[in-house]
Design an enzyme around this catalytic site. Sequence first.
Site, mmCIF file in Angstrom:
data_model
loop_
_atom_site.group_PDB
_atom_site.id
_atom_site.type_symbol
_atom_site.label_atom_id
_atom_site.label_comp_id
_atom_site.label_asym_id
_atom_site.label_seq_id
_atom_site.Cartn_x
_atom_site.Cartn_y
_atom_site.Cartn_z
ATOM 1 N N HIS A 86 38.494 -36.285 -27.358
ATOM 2 C CA HIS A 86 38.186 -37.152 -28.494
ATOM 3 C C HIS A 86 37.551 -38.435 -27.952
ATOM 4 C CE1 HIS A 86 41.260 -35.022 -31.279
ATOM 5 N NE2 HIS A 86 40.039 -34.551 -31.461
ATOM 6 N N ALA A 87 36.390 -38.767 -28.503
ATOM 7 C CA ALA A 87 35.523 -39.762 -27.886
ATOM 8 C C ALA A 87 36.163 -41.144 -27.761
ATOM 9 C CB ALA A 87 34.231 -39.867 -28.700
ATOM 10 N N ARG A 88 36.839 -41.598 -28.767
ATOM 11 C CA ARG A 88 37.257 -43.002 -28.849
ATOM 12 C C ARG A 88 38.571 -43.278 -28.133
ATOM 13 N NH1 ARG A 88 38.616 -42.388 -35.292
ATOM 14 N NH2 ARG A 88 40.348 -40.930 -35.061
ATOM 15 N N ARG A 123 39.663 -28.956 -32.544
ATOM 16 C CA ARG A 123 39.925 -27.983 -33.614
ATOM 17 C C ARG A 123 39.027 -26.767 -33.438
ATOM 18 N NH1 ARG A 123 43.036 -31.422 -33.656
ATOM 19 N NH2 ARG A 123 43.927 -32.639 -35.379
ATOM 20 N N HIS A 177 45.310 -37.589 -24.905
ATOM 21 C CA HIS A 177 44.816 -38.203 -26.142
ATOM 22 C C HIS A 177 45.434 -39.581 -26.321
ATOM 23 C CE1 HIS A 177 43.084 -34.582 -28.240
ATOM 24 N NE2 HIS A 177 43.764 -33.984 -27.282
ATOM 25 N N SER A 178 44.956 -40.302 -27.326
ATOM 26 C CA SER A 178 45.670 -41.463 -27.844
ATOM 27 C C SER A 178 45.347 -41.543 -29.335
ATOM 28 C CB SER A 178 45.226 -42.759 -27.148
ATOM 29 O OG SER A 178 43.939 -43.166 -27.572
ATOM 30 N N TYR A 225 52.144 -32.836 -36.665
ATOM 31 C CA TYR A 225 51.924 -32.082 -37.890
ATOM 32 C C TYR A 225 51.073 -30.888 -37.526
ATOM 33 C CZ TYR A 225 52.000 -30.987 -42.757
ATOM 34 O OH TYR A 225 52.251 -30.346 -43.920
ATOM 35 N N GLU A 263 49.919 -37.693 -26.088
ATOM 36 C CA GLU A 263 49.370 -38.830 -26.836
ATOM 37 C C GLU A 263 49.821 -40.103 -26.130
ATOM 38 O OE1 GLU A 263 47.469 -39.071 -29.500
ATOM 39 O OE2 GLU A 263 47.483 -37.068 -30.414
#
Length: 402
Positions: free
Chosen positions: A164-166, A239, A290-291, A342, A364
């Site tokens: 995930h880019a950000r 995903r 991730h974060s 989730y 995360e």
Amino acid sequence: MRSFTILGVLLAAAGLQAQQAPEAWARYRVWAHNDAEIQKLSDSDFGLFSDFVGPVTDIVVKSSQLAELKSLGLEYAFVNLLEDPRDWAGKTIWSLDYRTAYMRYSDILAQYEAWRNANPKMISRQQIGTSVQNRPIWMYRLHGAISSDGSTPRFSVVFFAGIHAREWISEPVVMYLLDNLVQKSKTSPAIRQLLNSCSIYFIPVLNPDGYEYTWTNDRYWRKNRRSNGGGSYGVDLNRNFSKGFGGGGSSGNTNSDTYRGPSAFSEPETRALRDAVLAIPRVRGLIDFHSYAQIVLWPWGYTGSAPPTASELDRVGAIMQNAILGSHGVHYDEGQCYWVLYQASGVSMDWSYDLGVPYSYSIELRDTGQYGFELPANQIIPTQEEIYAAVEQFLFQLQSKY
Ligand SMILES: [Zn+2]
């Protein structure tokens, strides 16, 4: 919640009146009370300010989108105003020190290359793919003397950042894992022995197009930079994996931040990871960083059914959780993705676990939402140190098994 809601209404009204003024950006919190409401939010065009959609989800709302937010029919409240993410680039503190500041893609690669050049017998690299915009995707391999002389390591592990880019903290965390393992191998017999028994692979940035886009155009960009047609861009790479592809917690709306893509492995970035992992002998561990949320996650994400080795995943997950806590006293949650976070379908760890990588995790990183993706640079070092502590324990666990 009530006071938030009243404030939200006031600011929403102010936002509507201010539509002729420069557009205001704000973070809103949305409460979804059932699967249908959660999927409705996942399918919406709103940018996420969380890493996932669940019962409580933060989103990015422009003042021009307030009517659209209301029309979703979900319970929501204003959280805080945000800077326009398109103005972010010029304000970034740029540095060549990966421990004190965030770095551009080329500088990250230059640092890995410096490590490789300084340790040619321990570190090698290969290009595992090419992004949508033709950026190379690199993977580095760290190994000790035994595996470098041609014998097969007892097991292999894959760590990767930046799907995930950000989520900028993921890159310096993975960098520190490599750097610190190399440094410690010079003084610690246990680390030397560990590196002689395994090969550890590091993907510095799996989504380089998206990562660069967060520096140049939009600090909140999450997906890759695939053109979906009609002015829509990006597939949510986490995903786009095959296990559970298309299920809840992913979207078929190309504008959604959780857009899954037209088919599993439709994207060159996910294919790069897939083909790399398939080519590595004896992969027994994988961690996707991730974060933000501070959670050690294990499969499944696509279903609430327990995986066959749930108790073992939980045991090793708790060891990592405790190592993190013991490092700087920071609490991370731990558990099966579907229940702790989730439902999320088509995620990397579900795919790798299903493939036969028994210790597949997703972590995360910091924080829990005060700063979100814009984690202050002075938290880079403690985050690196606490995750190194967890990963060292993770590696020792695998070493004792294989
Ligand atoms: Zn993420």
